[in-house]
Enzyme design. Sequence first.
Site, PDB file in Angstrom:
ATOM      1  N   SER A  33       0.870  -1.197   0.159  1.00 24.48           N
ATOM      2  CA  SER A  33       0.086  -0.045  -0.099  1.00 24.48           C
ATOM      3  C   SER A  33       0.812   1.071   0.058  1.00 24.48           C
ATOM      4  CB  SER A  33      -0.911  -0.126   1.250  1.00 24.48           C
ATOM      5  OG  SER A  33      -1.839  -1.064   1.352  1.00 24.48           O
ATOM      6  N   HIS A  64      -3.980   0.455  -4.574  1.00 24.60           N
ATOM      7  CA  HIS A  64      -3.315  -0.666  -5.237  1.00 24.60           C
ATOM      8  C   HIS A  64      -3.684  -0.656  -6.674  1.00 24.60           C
ATOM      9  CE1 HIS A  64      -1.331  -2.961  -1.988  1.00 24.60           C
ATOM     10  NE2 HIS A  64      -2.049  -2.224  -1.229  1.00 24.60           N
ATOM     11  N   HIS A  86      -5.258  -8.744  -1.030  1.00 22.43           N
ATOM     12  CA  HIS A  86      -5.475  -9.069   0.450  1.00 22.43           C
ATOM     13  C   HIS A  86      -6.566 -10.232   0.748  1.00 22.43           C
ATOM     14  CE1 HIS A  86      -3.838  -4.970  -0.208  1.00 22.43           C
ATOM     15  NE2 HIS A  86      -2.965  -5.290   0.901  1.00 22.43           N
ATOM     16  N   TYR A  88      -8.724 -10.105   3.008  1.00 25.53           N
ATOM     17  CA  TYR A  88      -9.752  -9.382   3.388  1.00 25.53           C
ATOM     18  C   TYR A  88     -10.622  -8.686   2.473  1.00 25.53           C
ATOM     19  CZ  TYR A  88      -7.176  -4.870   2.650  1.00 25.53           C
ATOM     20  OH  TYR A  88      -6.582  -3.991   1.982  1.00 25.53           O
ATOM     21  N   GLU A  89     -10.246  -8.674   0.999  1.00 24.22           N
ATOM     22  CA  GLU A  89     -10.944  -8.394  -0.100  1.00 24.22           C
ATOM     23  C   GLU A  89     -11.865  -9.500  -0.521  1.00 24.22           C
ATOM     24  OE1 GLU A  89      -8.622  -6.081  -3.030  1.00 24.22           O
ATOM     25  OE2 GLU A  89      -7.059  -6.822  -1.763  1.00 24.22           O
ATOM     26  N   ALA A 116       3.063  -2.090   3.910  1.00 24.16           N
ATOM     27  CA  ALA A 116       2.872  -0.871   4.699  1.00 24.16           C
ATOM     28  C   ALA A 116       2.341  -1.638   6.018  1.00 24.16           C
ATOM     29  CB  ALA A 116       1.711   0.033   4.175  1.00 24.16           C
ATOM     30  N   MET A 217      -1.538  -6.586   7.291  1.00 20.42           N
ATOM     31  CA  MET A 217      -2.785  -7.218   6.572  1.00 20.42           C
ATOM     32  C   MET A 217      -2.223  -8.122   5.642  1.00 20.42           C
ATOM     33  SD  MET A 217      -5.688  -4.318   7.103  1.00 20.42           S
ATOM     34  CE  MET A 217      -5.700  -3.295   8.608  1.00 20.42           C
ATOM     35  N   SER A 218      -1.013  -8.450   5.410  1.00 22.92           N
ATOM     36  CA  SER A 218      -0.594  -9.012   3.965  1.00 22.92           C
ATOM     37  C   SER A 218       0.680  -9.786   4.244  1.00 22.92           C
ATOM     38  CB  SER A 218      -0.246  -7.968   2.948  1.00 22.92           C
ATOM     39  OG  SER A 218       0.771  -7.059   3.378  1.00 22.92           O
ATOM     40  N   ASN A 241       2.398   4.285  10.141  1.00 19.97           N
ATOM     41  CA  ASN A 241       1.888   4.937  11.263  1.00 19.97           C
ATOM     42  C   ASN A 241       2.231   4.202  12.498  1.00 19.97           C
ATOM     43  OD1 ASN A 241       0.027   2.710  10.024  1.00 19.97           O
ATOM     44  ND2 ASN A 241      -0.723   2.987  12.100  1.00 19.97           N
ATOM     45  N   HIS A 253      -6.445   5.001   6.633  1.00 25.78           N
ATOM     46  CA  HIS A 253      -5.985   4.646   5.288  1.00 25.78           C
ATOM     47  C   HIS A 253      -5.174   5.718   4.561  1.00 25.78           C
ATOM     48  CE1 HIS A 253      -5.335   2.012   1.991  1.00 25.78           C
ATOM     49  NE2 HIS A 253      -5.602   2.785   1.279  1.00 25.78           N
TER      50      HIS A 253
END
Length: 280
Positions: A33, A64, A86, A88-89, A116, A217-218, A241, A253
């Site tokens: 990301s 992305h 990902h 979550y998609e 990220a 998350m990846s 962050n 995001h």
Amino acid sequence: MQTVITLEQVRETAEAVRGYLKVTPRVAIILGSGLNTLAEAVQGARVVPYRELPHWPLSTVVGHSGQLVIGELEGCPVFVMQGRIHYYEGYPMSQVTLPVRVMQVLGIKTLIVTNAAGGINPDFVPGDVMLITDHINLIGMTGLNPLIGPNWDEFGPRFPDMSQAYDRELMNLAREAARGAGITLREGVYVGLSGPSFETPADLRFLRLAGADAVGMSTVPEVTVARHGGQRVLGLSGISNKANLDGSTITTHEEVMAAGRVITPKMETIIRGVLQRLHD
Ligand code: HPA
């Protein structure tokens, strides 16, 4: 029940990609990301939108783009995924990791993954780059391991070793590359969650206690499949962050994307340095 990608489908995708290749790429690079602009550095680029490839999952996340960029970086033939998918998609794990299987069918032996991540280690600040020295497969421990199902013996064993998920030689090359360019390279453990909701402060305190330095998350599913298929892996996290262990700030995001602009030039320098130093 989500559909599962078959070996036949992996081969079909690989055949389609092969049609765009002049030489076998030596290194595959997955861009995380906010890090997509790194692909602009690729020379002699051949761009292949994911939608032109059968079975390839399409990324749905802002920041992305969805294309392969095939060309050269530092004289090294590279296969860059500008945009990753990902879990979550909503795709099954076998489809999230299909690109890694395709790389293996094509004979690409080295994978550089970037992402990220939220910095859990209190020393980390947004804009830092962290060398991933190991990961916690929390998403896998809770049942979402991409290797669940019949083992594909032609790629690797039923119970693959993960004691050296991240290649020691590649880590050293990244350290040298960062040092040579005067870039501070953090090091630490990445923990992979499913997302898409960010963590609660209690989640983050738990992850810190578990030994994680960065959270995202990846990456973990891709690296698991990469190691199963015998690829060596370098992992780099861009700290976008500070993870908020006490609940005093919120993570967005937009913040993750903005940090990418600071992180990308550092990542590019490190990756170029690694490619220059890569011998086999
Ligand atoms: N948590 C999870 N994933 C992330 C974060 C975070 O704070 N930042 C970027 N990806």
